[in-house]
Write a protein that holds these residues in place. Structure first.
Motif, PDB file in Angstrom:
ATOM      1  N   SER A  21       0.823  -1.209   0.000  1.00 54.93           N
ATOM      2  CA  SER A  21       0.000   0.000   0.000  1.00 54.93           C
ATOM      3  C   SER A  21       0.858   1.260   0.000  1.00 54.93           C
ATOM      4  O   SER A  21       0.506   2.245  -0.652  1.00 54.93           O
ATOM      5  CB  SER A  21      -0.957  -0.005   1.192  1.00 54.93           C
ATOM      6  OG  SER A  21      -0.232  -0.057   2.398  1.00 54.93           O
ATOM      7  N   THR A  22       1.993   1.243   0.691  1.00 54.38           N
ATOM      8  CA  THR A  22       2.896   2.392   0.661  1.00 54.38           C
ATOM      9  C   THR A  22       3.433   2.614  -0.743  1.00 54.38           C
ATOM     10  O   THR A  22       3.506   3.754  -1.216  1.00 54.38           O
ATOM     11  CB  THR A  22       4.053   2.192   1.652  1.00 54.38           C
ATOM     12  OG1 THR A  22       3.516   2.062   2.973  1.00 54.38           O
ATOM     13  CG2 THR A  22       5.019   3.351   1.620  1.00 54.38           C
ATOM     14  N   ALA A  23       3.803   1.547  -1.429  1.00 54.49           N
ATOM     15  CA  ALA A  23       4.308   1.674  -2.800  1.00 54.49           C
ATOM     16  C   ALA A  23       3.227   2.218  -3.736  1.00 54.49           C
ATOM     17  O   ALA A  23       3.520   3.055  -4.601  1.00 54.49           O
ATOM     18  CB  ALA A  23       4.809   0.333  -3.296  1.00 54.49           C
ATOM     19  N   PHE A  28       1.344   6.743  -6.858  1.00 52.94           N
ATOM     20  CA  PHE A  28       0.254   7.621  -7.262  1.00 52.94           C
ATOM     21  C   PHE A  28       0.628   9.079  -7.042  1.00 52.94           C
ATOM     22  O   PHE A  28       0.421   9.925  -7.916  1.00 52.94           O
ATOM     23  CB  PHE A  28      -1.020   7.274  -6.475  1.00 52.94           C
ATOM     24  CG  PHE A  28      -2.172   8.173  -6.778  1.00 52.94           C
ATOM     25  CD1 PHE A  28      -2.872   8.033  -7.962  1.00 52.94           C
ATOM     26  CD2 PHE A  28      -2.558   9.156  -5.883  1.00 52.94           C
ATOM     27  CE1 PHE A  28      -3.946   8.865  -8.246  1.00 52.94           C
ATOM     28  CE2 PHE A  28      -3.625   9.995  -6.159  1.00 52.94           C
ATOM     29  CZ  PHE A  28      -4.328   9.847  -7.347  1.00 52.94           C
ATOM     30  N   TYR A  29       1.212   9.385  -5.875  1.00 48.65           N
ATOM     31  CA  TYR A  29       1.592  10.759  -5.591  1.00 48.65           C
ATOM     32  C   TYR A  29       2.685  11.246  -6.543  1.00 48.65           C
ATOM     33  O   TYR A  29       2.648  12.378  -7.011  1.00 48.65           O
ATOM     34  CB  TYR A  29       2.057  10.925  -4.145  1.00 48.65           C
ATOM     35  CG  TYR A  29       2.388  12.353  -3.843  1.00 48.65           C
ATOM     36  CD1 TYR A  29       1.383  13.280  -3.634  1.00 48.65           C
ATOM     37  CD2 TYR A  29       3.703  12.795  -3.816  1.00 48.65           C
ATOM     38  CE1 TYR A  29       1.674  14.600  -3.397  1.00 48.65           C
ATOM     39  CE2 TYR A  29       4.004  14.116  -3.586  1.00 48.65           C
ATOM     40  CZ  TYR A  29       2.986  15.022  -3.368  1.00 48.65           C
ATOM     41  OH  TYR A  29       3.275  16.327  -3.154  1.00 48.65           O
ATOM     42  N   LEU A  30       3.649  10.401  -6.848  1.00 49.67           N
ATOM     43  CA  LEU A  30       4.709  10.795  -7.779  1.00 49.67           C
ATOM     44  C   LEU A  30       4.154  11.041  -9.180  1.00 49.67           C
ATOM     45  O   LEU A  30       4.601  11.957  -9.874  1.00 49.67           O
ATOM     46  CB  LEU A  30       5.806   9.737  -7.810  1.00 49.67           C
ATOM     47  CG  LEU A  30       6.682   9.659  -6.562  1.00 49.67           C
ATOM     48  CD1 LEU A  30       7.642   8.480  -6.671  1.00 49.67           C
ATOM     49  CD2 LEU A  30       7.439  10.952  -6.345  1.00 49.67           C
ATOM     50  N   ALA A  31       3.188  10.236  -9.605  1.00 48.48           N
ATOM     51  CA  ALA A  31       2.568  10.441 -10.915  1.00 48.48           C
ATOM     52  C   ALA A  31       1.806  11.760 -10.957  1.00 48.48           C
ATOM     53  O   ALA A  31       1.925  12.529 -11.920  1.00 48.48           O
ATOM     54  CB  ALA A  31       1.645   9.276 -11.243  1.00 48.48           C
ATOM     55  N   LEU A  50       0.936  13.177   4.026  1.00 55.01           N
ATOM     56  CA  LEU A  50       1.391  11.998   3.293  1.00 55.01           C
ATOM     57  C   LEU A  50       2.406  11.216   4.118  1.00 55.01           C
ATOM     58  O   LEU A  50       2.355   9.994   4.186  1.00 55.01           O
ATOM     59  CB  LEU A  50       1.998  12.405   1.949  1.00 55.01           C
ATOM     60  CG  LEU A  50       2.461  11.264   1.056  1.00 55.01           C
ATOM     61  CD1 LEU A  50       1.275  10.432   0.585  1.00 55.01           C
ATOM     62  CD2 LEU A  50       3.224  11.798  -0.136  1.00 55.01           C
ATOM     63  N   TYR A  51       3.336  11.925   4.754  1.00 55.82           N
ATOM     64  CA  TYR A  51       4.299  11.259   5.639  1.00 55.82           C
ATOM     65  C   TYR A  51       3.570  10.525   6.762  1.00 55.82           C
ATOM     66  O   TYR A  51       3.902   9.398   7.104  1.00 55.82           O
ATOM     67  CB  TYR A  51       5.270  12.259   6.255  1.00 55.82           C
ATOM     68  CG  TYR A  51       6.224  12.891   5.291  1.00 55.82           C
ATOM     69  CD1 TYR A  51       6.981  12.129   4.420  1.00 55.82           C
ATOM     70  CD2 TYR A  51       6.390  14.266   5.266  1.00 55.82           C
ATOM     71  CE1 TYR A  51       7.874  12.711   3.540  1.00 55.82           C
ATOM     72  CE2 TYR A  51       7.276  14.865   4.388  1.00 55.82           C
ATOM     73  CZ  TYR A  51       8.012  14.074   3.531  1.00 55.82           C
ATOM     74  OH  TYR A  51       8.891  14.659   2.666  1.00 55.82           O
ATOM     75  N   LEU A  52       2.590  11.186   7.349  1.00 54.79           N
ATOM     76  CA  LEU A  52       1.840  10.592   8.451  1.00 54.79           C
ATOM     77  C   LEU A  52       1.115   9.329   7.997  1.00 54.79           C
ATOM     78  O   LEU A  52       1.120   8.315   8.704  1.00 54.79           O
ATOM     79  CB  LEU A  52       0.844  11.606   9.011  1.00 54.79           C
ATOM     80  CG  LEU A  52      -0.011  11.152  10.174  1.00 54.79           C
ATOM     81  CD1 LEU A  52       0.870  10.845  11.380  1.00 54.79           C
ATOM     82  CD2 LEU A  52      -1.021  12.224  10.525  1.00 54.79           C
ATOM     83  N   LEU A  53       0.514   9.362   6.820  1.00 59.00           N
ATOM     84  CA  LEU A  53      -0.194   8.194   6.311  1.00 59.00           C
ATOM     85  C   LEU A  53       0.761   7.029   6.072  1.00 59.00           C
ATOM     86  O   LEU A  53       0.498   5.896   6.490  1.00 59.00           O
ATOM     87  CB  LEU A  53      -0.928   8.542   5.016  1.00 59.00           C
ATOM     88  CG  LEU A  53      -1.626   7.385   4.305  1.00 59.00           C
ATOM     89  CD1 LEU A  53      -2.744   6.822   5.167  1.00 59.00           C
ATOM     90  CD2 LEU A  53      -2.150   7.822   2.968  1.00 59.00           C
ATOM     91  N   LEU A  54       1.884   7.298   5.412  1.00 59.48           N
ATOM     92  CA  LEU A  54       2.835   6.230   5.116  1.00 59.48           C
ATOM     93  C   LEU A  54       3.446   5.653   6.383  1.00 59.48           C
ATOM     94  O   LEU A  54       3.602   4.441   6.516  1.00 59.48           O
ATOM     95  CB  LEU A  54       3.923   6.748   4.179  1.00 59.48           C
ATOM     96  CG  LEU A  54       3.453   7.193   2.800  1.00 59.48           C
ATOM     97  CD1 LEU A  54       4.611   7.741   1.997  1.00 59.48           C
ATOM     98  CD2 LEU A  54       2.759   6.085   2.063  1.00 59.48           C
ATOM     99  N   LEU A  55       3.788   6.506   7.337  1.00 57.64           N
ATOM    100  CA  LEU A  55       4.367   6.021   8.592  1.00 57.64           C
ATOM    101  C   LEU A  55       3.354   5.255   9.429  1.00 57.64           C
ATOM    102  O   LEU A  55       3.706   4.293  10.101  1.00 57.64           O
ATOM    103  CB  LEU A  55       4.945   7.187   9.385  1.00 57.64           C
ATOM    104  CG  LEU A  55       6.214   7.801   8.805  1.00 57.64           C
ATOM    105  CD1 LEU A  55       6.630   9.035   9.615  1.00 57.64           C
ATOM    106  CD2 LEU A  55       7.339   6.802   8.781  1.00 57.64           C
ATOM    107  N   GLY A  59       3.810   1.567  10.756  1.00 60.08           N
ATOM    108  CA  GLY A  59       3.801   1.408  12.205  1.00 60.08           C
ATOM    109  C   GLY A  59       2.765   0.415  12.688  1.00 60.08           C
ATOM    110  O   GLY A  59       3.031  -0.385  13.592  1.00 60.08           O
ATOM    111  N   VAL A  60       1.580   0.449  12.093  1.00 54.99           N
ATOM    112  CA  VAL A  60       0.525  -0.489  12.487  1.00 54.99           C
ATOM    113  C   VAL A  60       0.943  -1.921  12.163  1.00 54.99           C
ATOM    114  O   VAL A  60       0.739  -2.838  12.955  1.00 54.99           O
ATOM    115  CB  VAL A  60      -0.806  -0.128  11.797  1.00 54.99           C
ATOM    116  CG1 VAL A  60      -1.811  -1.249  11.899  1.00 54.99           C
ATOM    117  CG2 VAL A  60      -1.372   1.146  12.385  1.00 54.99           C
ATOM    118  N   ASN A  61       1.567  -2.119  11.022  1.00 56.37           N
ATOM    119  CA  ASN A  61       2.018  -3.457  10.645  1.00 56.37           C
ATOM    120  C   ASN A  61       3.093  -3.954  11.605  1.00 56.37           C
ATOM    121  O   ASN A  61       3.065  -5.102  12.049  1.00 56.37           O
ATOM    122  CB  ASN A  61       2.535  -3.446   9.206  1.00 56.37           C
ATOM    123  CG  ASN A  61       2.860  -4.834   8.720  1.00 56.37           C
ATOM    124  OD1 ASN A  61       2.282  -5.815   9.151  1.00 56.37           O
ATOM    125  ND2 ASN A  61       3.803  -4.914   7.806  1.00 56.37           N
TER     126      ASN A  61
END
Length: 74
Positions: A21-23, A28-31, A50-55, A59-61
């Motif tokens: 999901s991070t990838a 998507f954001y880079l595109a 975006l940083y918060l979402l990816l982290l 972190g949850v995993n």
């Protein structure tokens, strides 16, 4: 191709939801950023959320796997 499969799998061989999901989100954001850079000729900022979402996905995993290993060691 084996390197990419290994990149998105955990140590136990299962696909990692947080890595995949991070990838997807980052791609998507880079595109979108590339599209904005080409069409409007400006470089967009990376939003803090975006940083918060990816982290949080990562972190949850990691928290879930740490909890499972703690519970199984009892």
């Amino acid at each position: 191709m084996g390197f990419l499969k290994g990149l998105f799998k955990d140590d136990n061989g299962k696909w990692s939801f947080s890595r995949v999901s991070t990838a997807i989100i980052l791609s998507f954001y880079l595109a979108i950023s590339g599209y904005i850079a080409v069409t409007e000729k400006t470089i967009p900022d990376i939003p803090d959320n975006l940083y918060l979402l990816l982290l949080s996905l990562y972190g949850v995993n990691k928290l879930a796997s740490a909890f499972k290993s703690f519970k199984s060691s009892e």
